[in-house]
Design an enzyme around this catalytic site. Structure first.
Site, mmCIF file in Angstrom:
data_model
loop_
_atom_site.group_PDB
_atom_site.id
_atom_site.type_symbol
_atom_site.label_atom_id
_atom_site.label_comp_id
_atom_site.label_asym_id
_atom_site.label_seq_id
_atom_site.Cartn_x
_atom_site.Cartn_y
_atom_site.Cartn_z
ATOM 1 N N TRP A 1 7.852 9.203 -7.086
ATOM 2 C CA TRP A 1 8.005 8.530 -5.792
ATOM 3 C C TRP A 1 6.753 8.763 -4.971
ATOM 4 O O TRP A 1 5.976 9.676 -5.283
ATOM 5 C CB TRP A 1 9.241 9.071 -5.055
ATOM 6 C CG TRP A 1 9.827 8.045 -4.112
ATOM 7 C CD1 TRP A 1 9.839 8.110 -2.753
ATOM 8 C CD2 TRP A 1 10.456 6.817 -4.478
ATOM 9 N NE1 TRP A 1 10.446 6.975 -2.250
ATOM 10 C CE2 TRP A 1 10.828 6.169 -3.282
ATOM 11 C CE3 TRP A 1 10.738 6.190 -5.687
ATOM 12 C CZ2 TRP A 1 11.460 4.916 -3.259
ATOM 13 C CZ3 TRP A 1 11.369 4.953 -5.677
ATOM 14 C CH2 TRP A 1 11.729 4.330 -4.472
ATOM 15 N N GLU B 1 6.154 3.543 1.868
ATOM 16 C CA GLU B 1 6.165 4.359 0.646
ATOM 17 C C GLU B 1 5.127 3.939 -0.377
ATOM 18 O O GLU B 1 5.276 4.158 -1.565
ATOM 19 C CB GLU B 1 7.557 4.331 -0.019
ATOM 20 C CG GLU B 1 8.682 4.470 0.985
ATOM 21 C CD GLU B 1 10.050 4.635 0.334
ATOM 22 O OE1 GLU B 1 10.549 5.755 0.386
ATOM 23 O OE2 GLU B 1 10.586 3.665 -0.217
ATOM 24 N N ASP C 1 2.847 6.270 3.595
ATOM 25 C CA ASP C 1 3.279 5.567 4.804
ATOM 26 C C ASP C 1 4.779 5.272 4.743
ATOM 27 O O ASP C 1 5.428 5.516 3.730
ATOM 28 C CB ASP C 1 2.484 4.264 4.955
ATOM 29 C CG ASP C 1 2.879 3.217 3.924
ATOM 30 O OD1 ASP C 1 3.160 3.584 2.759
ATOM 31 O OD2 ASP C 1 2.941 2.026 4.265
HETATM 32 C C1 NOJ Z 1 10.167 1.025 -3.313
HETATM 33 C C2 NOJ Z 1 9.833 1.210 -1.867
HETATM 34 O O1 NOJ Z 1 10.989 1.517 -1.195
HETATM 35 C C3 NOJ Z 1 9.204 -0.017 -1.298
HETATM 36 O O2 NOJ Z 1 8.837 0.195 0.027
HETATM 37 C C4 NOJ Z 1 8.007 -0.366 -2.112
HETATM 38 O O3 NOJ Z 1 7.431 -1.513 -1.585
HETATM 39 C C5 NOJ Z 1 8.412 -0.543 -3.558
HETATM 40 N N1 NOJ Z 1 9.010 0.653 -4.046
HETATM 41 C C6 NOJ Z 1 7.233 -0.949 -4.425
HETATM 42 O O4 NOJ Z 1 6.304 0.127 -4.485
HETATM 43 C C1 NOJ Z 2 11.898 0.449 1.524
HETATM 44 C C2 NOJ Z 2 11.197 0.623 2.816
HETATM 45 O O1 NOJ Z 2 9.847 0.296 2.636
HETATM 46 C C3 NOJ Z 2 11.334 2.024 3.308
HETATM 47 O O2 NOJ Z 2 10.747 2.135 4.584
HETATM 48 C C4 NOJ Z 2 12.783 2.414 3.389
HETATM 49 O O3 NOJ Z 2 12.884 3.762 3.761
HETATM 50 C C5 NOJ Z 2 13.488 2.192 2.072
HETATM 51 N N1 NOJ Z 2 13.247 0.874 1.592
HETATM 52 C C6 NOJ Z 2 14.990 2.409 2.206
HETATM 53 O O4 NOJ Z 2 15.524 1.524 3.129
#
Ligand code: NOJ
Ligand code: NOJ
Length: 674
Positions: A194, A253, A250
């Site tokens: 992650w 993620e 950020d």
């Molecule tokens: C899962 C994350 O929650 C999301 O924000 C991100 O864009 C995707 N992975 C792809 O990296």
């Molecule tokens: C993806 C988003 O980019 C992230 O900010 C969020 O925490 C997760 N999804 C879960 O909602």
């Protein structure tokens, strides 16, 4: 009165309205269910406005009629959606929420979305949970209910426990585990790959918990706030003060680097934490020392030439930087006590408005559903224009954030009775009022009135767009398709509902509690300094709340409003240890010594230094440690490769240093690896 005139007036209006947001097109999209009522209401709204127009002959009547219509439609959708949003939000919170009950979700745990595949959001993210509970705490403080109170107490309990869960980001002993982004719904660690750490989680959680702790203090339960909530808050504040200047992922993620959202959230948490800490009689100097430096760093995200916030720096520069990250800062750090201050990026500040335009405009041409919408009208907003996650779509929560920032700005302008336009914000205003000029426009002036009505309609436009693309039963997932508008990705995203509720609360004039921003807008003189202050962390006791807590019947018992002065408690002297040591990737430098503040020679309690200032030509590792005045310190640095098993010590004698007597001046040591 003007009923007979309807047919003509409507015909007159159709061309004008269809040039922009066409209220008659409501049924083209997902919320068809509401159509018949909307239609009737629209005509009705039109009528009133037209009647006024024909009597008064106002020149901006077409816009005014459109705006009235929009307002009615938005009012109507909000009335329907509000109970649905509350219900669906609470459905995702354990142990009894309807979407999570009997599935091993403990009390107070927010599941991001009930979706277990495509995408799998069956986790609890610290960020999502904190933002959702901040919204709950504000709503609760406005309007006490025993049910929301139970939720808040459960949240405190779940987070106190979660802080002690070791995970791939680390453990609690040096705080690093607090930066883990997400956990299994039963609060076990998530061991998959992650983007980690994500350093916005601890400050956001502190902010949510502080909101509830302040309520306790203000209603006469100071000792409960101190014994049951503060220990969890304190760990998060310590983390924020220690790790804020290190890079991390950020909020989306994806980008390792420095994120505007993380930095701004950290600033707020430290100021608000110092405020609460002072009310509880806790030491706050660590927070008040770091906070102005965080604010100082926060300024460096501003691109003055193009008038927007570069949301990710120190690693995210391959993107254009226009990102809803910064809209979220404007709304989550809103505090009317700071007026339209630009340093804290208040929603009505010239920088935040210029940035609002830059971010919103970056989505105008990239989504088909935004095509043909005029420059002064709202459009669907995504995370950032280069996004490819699920094909890079608009999101509900980012579009609501665009609305919420404007509702916040409107509240402050109305309270101040004026709007100030600077060279920086001029182009934002010119999109909406072509005669806008630099200067301060007092309430009652033409420009002031034009801005208030135009921005009110503009803000409503963002809500209206989301209302079109929400499911007809009111359900909101994470995103909607950039071409067709159909709702998609994680269904029933808890954060989507929360973002609806906070945006519409602002629209209704509910101002969230402040965080002391008005006392925290000043930048330190001279260059920014990046103190990263080490602390010791401990597992909070399992909270247990007296059953008798209830709102104080009359005036609040004690208001938590003052941010303490910078240097209190100077008998702890802040000593910055700078160590130059060339390290290989994966190696960490720590310091350990004879005094308790340096771990008492216990390698497991050694304090990690930060490599945030490390460069090829200056391999600097650094950390600031508060140490008892007058201590005779013996210490050494250690180099750690692959965990504590691989410790190597500096050679030779221990280093020696005598800490001076109580002082507010920060001391510093300059050492080289030996
Ligand atoms: C899962 C994350 O929650 C999301 O924000 C991100 O864009 C995707 N992975 C792809 O990296
Ligand atoms: C993806 C988003 O980019 C992230 O900010 C969020 O925490 C997760 N999804 C879960 O909602």
């Amino acid at each position: 009165m003007a009923l007979f005139a309807v047919p003509n007036l409507i015909q007159d209006l159709i061309p004008a309205a269809s040039e922009s947001i066409n209220p008659w097109n409501w049924n083209l999209n997902a919320s068809g269910l509401f159509l018949p009522t909307m239609h009737a209401l629209s005509k009705f709204a039109l009528l009133g406005a037209c009647a006024v127009h024909s009597v008064m002959g106002l020149p901006e009547s077409v816009e005014r009629r459109e705006a009235n219509l929009l307002k009615r439609n938005v009012d109507d959708w909000i009335n329907r959606e509000t109970p649905i949003a509350w219900q669906r939000l609470l459905c995702n919170i354990g142990p009894n929420g309807c979407a999570v009950a009997n599935q091993g979700v403990p009390a107070g745990v927010v599941v991001a979305s009930p979706s277990r595949a495509n995408p799998d959001y069956w986790y609890t993210w610290t960020r999502d949970a904190a933002l959702v509970f901040k919204g709950i705490a504000d709503a609760f403080a406005r309007n006490y209910t025993a049910d929301l109170h139970t939720q808040l107490k459960n949240f405190v309990g779940s987070q106190a426990k979660l802080q002690g869960v070791g995970n791939p980001s680390g453990g609690l002993s040096d705080g690093q585990g607090l930066g883990e982004a997400k956990f299994m719904v039963d609060l076990k660690e998530y061991t998959g790959e992650w983007g980690r750490p994500q350093r916005d989680g601890p400050p956001l959680r502190a902010i949510a918990l502080i909101r509830y702790a302040k309520w306790l203090v203000e209603n006469g339960y100071k000792s409960t706030a101190e014994s049951q909530v503060w220990p969890t808050i304190e760990n998060d504040l310590k983390y924020s003060a220690q790790y804020w200047n290190q890079t991390g992922f950020d909020l989306w993620e994806e980008v390792p680097g420095s994120s505007f959202f993380t930095i701004a959230s950290t600033h707020r948490a430290l100021i608000e934490g110092a405020q609460l800490g002072a009310a509880l009689g806790k030491p706050t100097r660590v927070y008040t020392t770091v906070a102005p430096q965080v604010l100082c760093f926060q300024q460096s995200f501003w691109n003055a030439r193009e008038g927007f916030i570069v949301s990710n720096i120190n690693g995210g520069e391959y993107r254009r930087g226009r990102d809803a990250n910064s809209l979220l800062v404007a709304i989550h750090n809103f505090d009317p006590s700071a007026g339209c201050d630009a340093n804290t990026f208040q929603p009505c500040s010239d920088k935040a408005l210029s940035n609002h335009k830059a971010v919103v405009d970056s989505f105008r041409s990239i989504y088909n559903i935004n095509r043909g919408i005029a420059q002064n009208k709202a459009v669907a907003v995504g995370r950032y224009s280069e996004d490819v996650y699920y094909n890079g779509n608009p999101w509900f929560l980012t579009t609501f954030a665009a609305a919420e920032q404007l509702y916040d700005a409107l509240l402050v302008w109305k309270a101040q009775g004026s709007i100030t336009i600077t060279q920086t914000s001029l182009s934002f205003f010119r999109d909406h009022v072509s005669g806008a000029t630099v200067g301060t426009h007092a309430a009652g002036s033409t420009i002031y009135n034009q801005i208030i009505s135009a921005i009110t309609a503009y803000a409503d436009g963002f809500v209206e767009i989301n209302s079109r693309y929400a499911h007809s039963n009111g359900a909101m997932p994470e995103q909607y398709d950039r071409n067709s508008g159909s709702p998609l990705a994680a269904p029933d995203l808890t954060w989507s509902y929360s973002s609806f509720l906070t945006a519409t609360a602002r629209r209704d004039g509910y101002i969230p509690s402040g965080w002391g921003a008005g006392q925290a807008t000043a930048l330190p003189s001279g260059q920014c300094q990046k103190f990263e202050i080490a602390s010791s962390y401990s597992l909070p006791p399992t909270p247990s709340f007296p059953s008798s807590i209830s709102p104080a019947p009359n005036a609040p018992v004690e208001q938590v409003t003052s941010v303490p002065a910078g240097c209190t408690n100077p008998e702890k002297v802040f000593v910055t240890f700078n160590q130059r040591a060339t390290t290989a990737w994966g190696q960490v430098i720590k310091i350990v010594g004879n005094v308790p503040e340096l771990g008492g020679w216990d390698v497991n309690k050694a304090i990690p230094l930060s490599a945030s200032g490390y460069t090829g030509s200056n391999p600097l590792w650094s950390i600031t440690v508060p140490i008892q005045a007058g201590s005779n310190v013996q210490y050494k640095y250690i180099r750690i490769t692959n965990g504590v098993a691989g410790v190597s010590w500096e050679s030779g004698d221990n280093r020696a240093y005598t800490v001076p007597g109580a002082t507010c001046n920060i001391q510093s040591r300059s050492d080289n690896w030996k």
